[in-house]
Enzyme design. Structure first.
Site, PDB file in Angstrom:
ATOM      1  N   ASP A   1       0.876  -1.101  -0.080  1.00 53.09           N
ATOM      2  CA  ASP A   1      -0.094  -0.170   0.208  1.00 53.09           C
ATOM      3  C   ASP A   1       1.005   1.369   0.171  1.00 53.09           C
ATOM      4  OD1 ASP A   1      -2.258   1.558   0.430  1.00 53.09           O
ATOM      5  OD2 ASP A   1      -1.725   1.829   2.476  1.00 53.09           O
TER       6      ASP A   1
ATOM      7  N   ASP B   1       0.011   4.959   0.833  1.00 56.63           N
ATOM      8  CA  ASP B   1      -0.144   6.020   1.907  1.00 56.63           C
ATOM      9  C   ASP B   1      -0.377   5.264   3.433  1.00 56.63           C
ATOM     10  OD1 ASP B   1       0.053   7.958   0.277  1.00 56.63           O
ATOM     11  OD2 ASP B   1      -2.080   7.855  -0.117  1.00 56.63           O
TER      12      ASP B   1
END
Length: 167
Positions: free
Chosen positions: A9, A11
């Site tokens: 991922d 952020d």
């Protein structure tokens, strides 16, 4: 022989979570992120980012801004002999302000669409691959795609990745 991958991922996992990040000036790597990516590169894993980017649907920034940020990330990583092989992002959200992106879709995590597309695009063996993310949605997307999912909760991302992958 299929490839192995480590999915990240973006952020909250690779960078400090700044809501609706799209400007490199606001980007800060999390502890151990560069090292985690370099470790994956040197251990035969493709490195692939899968990230929800609802800021596009909300009209906060456009797809070109996301591309500029991802290009900047790879330019920064090159300084450390590291790289991300591919970026996938979901620009959709049901509460968007931009009609073209205002919809539900299977690529938005926890849906597995981005991971499944990367698996197909890069001939990846999901059972030999890992996903690291800071939310339960990231782990759920991994599980739905047949990839090992690990929730990153802070500290050194490099240690998290190495501990999980080495088992």
């Amino acid at each position: 022989m299929p490839n192995r991958a480590i999915f990240f991922d973006r952020d909250g996992t690779l960078n400090v979570d700044v809501h609706y990040l799209h400007d490199p000036a606001d980007f800060v790597w999390v502890e151990g992120a560069v090292e985690a990516i370099r470790w994956a590169n040197t251990h035969g894993y493709l490195v692939i980012v899968v990230t929800n980017q609802s800021g596009i649907a909300r009209g906060y920034y456009d797809e070109a801004a996301v591309q500029r940020l991802h290009d900047w990330m790879n330019a920064e990583l090159a300084r450390y002999d590291a790289h991300i092989d591919a970026f996938y992002y979901c620009p959709h959200h049901t509460e968007g302000a931009v009609p073209a992106y205002t919809k539900a879709c299977g690529c938005r995590k926890p849906g597995p669409g981005m991971i499944l597309r990367a698996i197909q695009d890069h001939d990846i063996d999901p059972a030999a691959s890992w996903m690291f993310g800071d939310s339960a949605h990231d782990v759920a997307a991994a599980v739905y795609a047949g990839v090992h999912g690990v929730q990153y909760t802070g500290g050194s991302l490099a240690a998290c990745v190495q501990d999980a992958v080495r088992g």
